[in-house]
Scaffold this motif. Structure first.
Motif, short mmCIF file in Angstrom:
data_model
loop_
_atom_site.label_atom_id
_atom_site.label_comp_id
_atom_site.label_asym_id
_atom_site.label_seq_id
_atom_site.Cartn_x
_atom_site.Cartn_y
_atom_site.Cartn_z
N ALA A 103 0.85 -1.18 0.00
CA ALA A 103 0.00 0.00 0.00
C ALA A 103 0.88 1.23 0.00
O ALA A 103 1.93 1.24 0.63
N SER A 135 4.40 -0.43 -4.72
CA SER A 135 3.40 0.38 -4.03
C SER A 135 3.16 1.70 -4.76
O SER A 135 2.02 2.14 -4.92
N ASP A 146 1.18 1.12 -7.86
CA ASP A 146 -0.22 0.87 -7.57
C ASP A 146 -0.98 2.19 -7.39
O ASP A 146 -2.11 2.34 -7.84
N GLU A 147 -0.35 3.17 -6.76
CA GLU A 147 -0.99 4.47 -6.60
C GLU A 147 -1.07 5.22 -7.93
O GLU A 147 -2.06 5.89 -8.22
N ARG A 207 -1.37 3.78 -10.80
CA ARG A 207 -2.49 3.11 -11.48
C ARG A 207 -3.83 3.66 -11.01
O ARG A 207 -4.73 3.94 -11.82
N ARG A 208 -3.95 3.84 -9.70
CA ARG A 208 -5.22 4.33 -9.15
C ARG A 208 -5.52 5.74 -9.64
O ARG A 208 -6.67 6.08 -9.92
N GLN A 209 -4.49 6.56 -9.77
CA GLN A 209 -4.68 7.96 -10.14
C GLN A 209 -4.85 8.15 -11.65
O GLN A 209 -5.55 9.07 -12.08
N THR A 210 -4.18 7.30 -12.45
CA THR A 210 -4.14 7.55 -13.90
C THR A 210 -4.95 6.55 -14.72
O THR A 210 -5.28 6.84 -15.87
N GLY A 211 -5.20 5.37 -14.16
CA GLY A 211 -5.87 4.32 -14.91
C GLY A 211 -4.93 3.48 -15.75
O GLY A 211 -5.37 2.51 -16.39
N SER A 259 -2.48 0.57 -16.40
CA SER A 259 -2.26 -0.72 -15.73
C SER A 259 -0.81 -1.14 -15.91
O SER A 259 -0.16 -0.80 -16.89
#
Length: 330
Positions: free
Chosen positions: A20, A45, A48-49, A51-55, A57
């Protein structure tokens, strides 16, 4: 404008069952530009963030646990990704659309950590590190944790078991190949690398039922390290996979095969419909295919319809010329 870089980062020991983003890292997106301020953050980690912010993969990044420190503001997304991943061998996959404004949709890590040094030739075996006595003492607890009800705990246990070759580790990893969590299955395949605990038929069975790209890629990478007869033929069948990220993994694995079929498959991949697959294939051909045929294939790519492929071809030709000059001086 290099898209494939030469140095891989080595994973640090995982300290948390779940990756995380730590509190001392920030990722922000504004008008397509990325700002990242992070210090000593596990790379997986941070990704992963992102990815969450930009989309965007990320494929094949489960083992990237080494800490990273980056600090930049409002960079275009492709440039920002290359900065974050500058120590990782990777390729960007772009969406089709306007040639003047392509969008990055996926990032694929091309090589496993085991080949980071780049010293192994095609078909060379890589020796797994010998476990320390403390590692041997903890194996029993880790193999028990590998069947825990918490998927993050199972993933962490398998990460910690990677590199060990004892029967308990192999048994735990083989048992996790059917785990309901795809990240656990991916980690199980990584744990089986460089052991004798998996056969080609096992990988064939995994690929026959597996739908998740990350897991298929882990299986293909493992197959690329194996010495079983028939592995090259199986890789040749996979070069037609519908997922370009999987085809890139096949190119990577095929470049390590000491087999007459390998060069032909790489040349076929250099004609793939996906530009990023062509780029991966051209890089493999330039450095792994001997003789003038490699130069001919790369020179042909100077007329490719994709600007990124043409740029890579130019860089590879320069590299080939530098190698020729070095040979003449030597």
């Amino acid at each position: 404008m290099p898209f494939i870089l030469s140095l891989l980062c080595s994973p640090a020991d995982a300290a948390q069952p779940k990756a995380a983003p730590p509190s001392h890292s920030t990722v922000q997106v504004s008008d397509g530009r990325l700002s990242v301020h992070a210090k000593d953050v596990p790379l997986v980690s941070l990704l992963d963030e992102v990815r969450r912010q930009t989309g965007v993969s990320f494929v094949g990044v489960a083992g990237l646990r080494a800490p990273i420190s980056v600090d930049f503001t409002e960079r275009p997304l492709p440039e920002a990704l290359r900065e974050i991943l500058k120590r990782v061998n990777h390729v960007l996959l772009w969406t089709t659309g306007s040639r003047h404004s392509p969008q990055v949709s996926r990032v694929v890590v091309l090589a496993s950590v085991s080949s980071a040094a780049g010293s192994e030739g095609r078909g060379d075996a890589v020796s797994a590190p010998k476990p320390r006595s403390s590692d041997r003492a903890s194996t029993r607890a880790l193999t028990q944790l590998a069947s825990d009800s918490d998927a993050s705990a199972r993933r962490w246990a398998l990460q910690s078991l990677s590199g060990r070759t004892d029967p308990d580790t192999i048994g735990a990893a083989r048992g996790a190949l059917d785990d309901p969590d795809p990240q656990v299955r991916e980690q199980a395949l990584s744990a089986l690398a460089h052991t004798e605990g998996v056969a080609l038929r096992d990988i064939e069975n995994v690929l026959a039922r597996e739908k998740v790209a990350d897991v298929r890629i882990a299986a293909i990478r493992l197959m690329g390290e194996m010495t079983d007869e028939g592995r090259t033929e199986m890789l040749a069948r996979l070069v037609r996979d519908r997922d370009p990220a999987v085809r890139i993994a096949v190119v990577e694995a095929m470049s390590r095969q000491d087999h007459p079929m390998a060069n032909d498959i790489l040349r076929r991949a250099a004609q793939d419909t996906e530009p990023s697959v062509r780029m991966a294939a051209l890089s493999a051909i330039a450095y792994d295919v001997p003789g003038e045929s490699a130069r001919t294939t790369v020179e042909r790519a100077l007329k490719d319809g994709d600007a990124n492929v043409r740029a890579m071809a130019e860089e590879l030709i320069d590299s080939l010329q530098d190698m020729d000059d070095a040979d003449e001086r030597g």
